[in-house]
Design a protein around this motif. Structure first.
Motif, PDB file in Angstrom:
ATOM      1  N   THR A 192       0.810  -1.210   0.000  1.00 27.77           N
ATOM      2  CA  THR A 192       0.000   0.000   0.000  1.00 27.77           C
ATOM      3  C   THR A 192       0.849   1.267   0.000  1.00 27.77           C
ATOM      4  OG1 THR A 192      -1.672   1.251   1.229  1.00 27.77           O
ATOM      5  CG2 THR A 192      -0.158  -0.089   2.524  1.00 27.77           C
ATOM      6  N   ALA A 252      -0.658   0.901  -6.246  1.00 24.68           N
ATOM      7  CA  ALA A 252      -1.036   0.116  -5.066  1.00 24.68           C
ATOM      8  C   ALA A 252      -1.149  -1.344  -5.486  1.00 24.68           C
ATOM      9  CB  ALA A 252      -2.361   0.609  -4.489  1.00 24.68           C
ATOM     10  N   ASP A 263      -1.807  -3.813  -3.088  1.00 21.72           N
ATOM     11  CA  ASP A 263      -2.553  -4.552  -2.060  1.00 21.72           C
ATOM     12  C   ASP A 263      -4.005  -4.733  -2.496  1.00 21.72           C
ATOM     13  OD1 ASP A 263      -2.862  -1.773  -1.828  1.00 21.72           O
ATOM     14  OD2 ASP A 263      -3.446  -1.903   0.273  1.00 21.72           O
ATOM     15  N   CYS A 308      -8.270  -2.408   4.457  1.00 22.49           N
ATOM     16  CA  CYS A 308      -8.577  -1.330   3.522  1.00 22.49           C
ATOM     17  C   CYS A 308      -9.053  -0.093   4.277  1.00 22.49           C
ATOM     18  CB  CYS A 308      -9.638  -1.783   2.517  1.00 22.49           C
ATOM     19  SG  CYS A 308     -10.031  -0.546   1.261  1.00 22.49           S
ATOM     20  N   ASN A 360      -6.072   1.563   6.059  1.00 19.32           N
ATOM     21  CA  ASN A 360      -5.098   2.179   5.158  1.00 19.32           C
ATOM     22  C   ASN A 360      -5.671   3.353   4.378  1.00 19.32           C
ATOM     23  OD1 ASN A 360      -2.933   0.491   5.772  1.00 19.32           O
ATOM     24  ND2 ASN A 360      -3.508  -1.032   4.250  1.00 19.32           N
ATOM     25  N   TYR A 361      -6.892   3.197   3.888  1.00 16.84           N
ATOM     26  CA  TYR A 361      -7.438   4.174   2.941  1.00 16.84           C
ATOM     27  C   TYR A 361      -8.637   4.958   3.465  1.00 16.84           C
ATOM     28  CZ  TYR A 361      -4.562   1.485  -0.303  1.00 16.84           C
ATOM     29  OH  TYR A 361      -3.517   0.855  -0.926  1.00 16.84           O
ATOM     30  N   LEU A 418      -8.584   4.414  -3.949  1.00 16.50           N
ATOM     31  CA  LEU A 418      -7.268   5.046  -3.928  1.00 16.50           C
ATOM     32  C   LEU A 418      -7.376   6.529  -4.267  1.00 16.50           C
ATOM     33  CD1 LEU A 418      -4.193   4.987  -3.730  1.00 16.50           C
ATOM     34  CD2 LEU A 418      -4.110   4.141  -6.087  1.00 16.50           C
TER      35      LEU A 418
END
Length: 605
Positions: free
Chosen positions: A185, A207, A209, A221, A224-225, A243
């Motif tokens: 990521t 990315a 992942d 997810c 991270n995002y 993303l």
């Protein structure tokens, strides 16, 4: 001084005299073009690197990524110069880190330095290129490879050994291009990246992942995002939009906004190219560019609900929360099931179609003579330029027909039914079976019902009236679908032989981290494999392409890709029972989740 010390000193002086003047002569410098023992030379584009085993990360499958990035950077430099000449973009502090010497580039995680070397050799408009990595072994490899190439690479590339986040934070608005291609990521790097890219600059981000972004590991997810993924057939485009939404929210913290130039789902990763602008007023529109996703837990119907909205009242802008709920009824009108929610995702266009068309022209002009992966990239771009810009996500034709146990129509026939009903339709670069349309879900299902009526109902689909398939077919269609093929719905003309979904060589996928034994593919023998992008793997056999198996010729390969695409989407069904339970709540939800877990653990044939 004692007698013993005098004797020792005399002996040392005598020994030095015996060696003569050659002892003081400097050792000759090592030839940077010499190939060290145990290393082999790998060539990609106009760059060569020295490589040995897996001591520094290098994946030949990323030749698609690097070819695309080189071409995108060449096009960006031309557009940037035109904008500076017209006064749209200013040079200097916030208008370009490179000034008059050309755009300045940072590759945050450079590994072997191959990408930076290609930039230096193949994009002459660039100024300084900073190739950074925090791994000491990778930095030594970069220095060795830069010296091995010499010329423009040695003149332009500065090798740095630092944490990429620290490098970017120490250089606010200093780089016209920031390229991030991490192993996994990019989330920890985005905040600092959006501070160091110049106004109007280009952020290139990869990315890998995909398990997280596509919903197989939804909690990762989210952490991270900041978005919750929904595992449905459109998950690869949703990964791009998650993303982009993450990049947009990081940019908004610094009064900046993004404009996507190109966003691609490629093999096992996603790659986006976005321009970054400082614009406090337009940051206020950021919530209206994002949306929550309502997904029926019983079928593939989905709805988008904007996070925010802008209204004009008495000549002034009013910024408000988005209207909701986006769904027509509290229960899914097609199946009576509940909903699950995902997002927020980017709901605006994911491509600049003029940029994509210019990029396509570059690959058609240069071909494989310059870009090893030109054929594959052209397939992506041909799909991109025909995509609907304002219809986020898509349906999978085989998946919606599988729902009601009916053989799917040809893609052009189904697309024609949508056009005949007054709606727009296109495919997607992310899936050969994609149906992207601005038609609401009930229209899509009415067309499916009409197709079932025309071809006969499957007894299995209506055997149990409580199943979702039976409930779908129990409704009478309000629309009388016409399946007459129309030219505007045809994906491509018969004279168009250019492949859209090109098969990959064998073992074309992710690779083990550097320093670890690479068990993802057979290791080459002394004869080795062909150069990257040559079209064959180490065994010389063809492998899987995007969503399908290889075959003879591009058309056969695409048909095989479409056939296997349906099988790949069956994984979504394993999660559907658990999601239904989450939407329904109570003991039924827990039972549904347990059933899904038992199904997932059951040995596959």
């Amino acid at each position: 001084m004692s007698a013993a010390e005098v004797k020792t000193e005399i002996k040392v002086e005598a020994g030095a005299a015996a060696l003569g003047p050659e002892a003081d002569a400097p050792k000759p410098e090592a030839d940077p073009t010499a190939i060290p023992s145990g290393y082999k030379v790998l060539q990609e584009g106009q760059a060569k690197i020295l490589h040995k085993g897996n001591e520094v990360f290098y994946n030949e499958a990323q030749v698609t990524n690097r070819d695309l990035s080189v071409a995108a950077l060449r096009l960006f430099c031309k557009k940037r110069e035109a904008e500076i000449a017209s006064g749209v973009l200013k040079r200097g502090k916030k208008g370009g880190g490179g000034g008059d010497k050309g755009p300045r580039v940072l590759e945050g995680l450079a590994a072997t330095g191959l990408r930076s070397i290609r930039y230096a050799n193949e994009v002459p408009e660039l100024g300084r290129i900073d190739a950074n990595d925090m791994d000491a072994g990778a930095v030594e490899a970069m220095k060795r490879n830069v010296a091995f190439n010499g010329g423009a690479a040695a003149a332009k590339i500065r090798v740095l050994c630092s944490d990429a986040r620290l490098t970017m934070l120490q250089a606010p608005c200093a780089y016209d291009v920031v390229d991030l291609d991490p192993y996994g990521t990019p989330a920890p790097l985005l905040d600092s990246a959006l501070q160091c890219v110049a106004d109007g600059g280009l952020l290139c981000c990869t990315a890998t992942d995909m398990a997280n972004l596509c919903g197989n590991n939804s909690t990762n997810c989210w952490s991270n995002y900041g978005a919750y993924p929904v595992h449905r057939p459109y998950c690869h485009e949703a990964a791009l939009r998650i993303l982009l939404a993450c990049i947009e929210t990081h940019a908004a913290r610094y009064r900046r906004r993004i404009v996507p130039l190109l966003s691609l789902s490629v093999d096992f990763y996603v790659r986006v190219f976005v321009r970054v602008y400082t614009s406090p007023n337009e940051v206020k529109d950021s919530p209206s560019r994002l949306a929550y996703l309502w997904q029926s837990s019983g079928c593939d119907s989905f709805y988008l609900q904007p996070v925010g909205q802008k209204r004009i009242h008495n000549g002034s802008n009013k910024y408000l929360p988005g209207p909701g709920p986006a769904v027509p009824e509290i229960r899914c009108p097609e199946t009576g099931s509940g909903y699950i929610m995902g997002g927020p995702i980017w709901a605006g266009p994911i491509h600049d179609f003029e940029f994509a068309a210019d990029l396509l022209a570059e690959f058609e002009r240069e071909g494989t003579a310059k870009y090893a992966a030109a054929t594959k990239i052209k397939g992506y771009l041909l799909s991109v330029v025909s995509e609907l810009p304002d219809a986020p996500l898509y349906y999978n034709l085989h998946d919606i027909c599988k729902m009601v146990r009916i053989t799917p129509p040809k893609s052009d026939v189904f697309r024609s039914a949508l056009v005949n009903a007054g709606f727009r339709v296109s495919g997607s670069h992310a899936c050969p079976l994609a149906v992207k349309t601005d038609a609401p879900p009930h229209v899509v299902w009415d067309i499916v019902r009409c197709w079932v009526k025309k071809n006969g109902v499957s007894a299995a689909a209506v055997k149990d009236p409580e199943t979702y398939s039976a409930k779908l077919l129990a409704k009478e269609p309000k629309l009388e679908a016409s399946f007459t093929v129309v030219a505007s719905a045809v994906a491509r003309q018969k004279t168009d032989k250019a492949p859209r979904f090109v098969q990959n060589p064998a073992y074309w996928g992710p690779k083990a981290r550097h320093g670890r034994p690479d068990q993802t593919r057979p290791q080459p023998d002394d004869n080795g494999a062909g150069p990257s992008g040559s079209g064959t793997g180490q065994s010389g056999k063809k492998g899987k392409g995007r969503g399908g198996k290889g075959g003879k010729g591009s058309e056969a390969g695409e048909e095989a890709a479409a056939a296997e695409g349906q099988q790949q989407e069956e994984g979504a069904g394993q999660k559907r029972a658990a999601e239904e339970g989450a939407a329904e709540g109570g003991e039924e939800g827990a039972a549904g989740e347990d059933a899904a877990e038992r199904e997932a653990k059951r040995p596959k044939a």
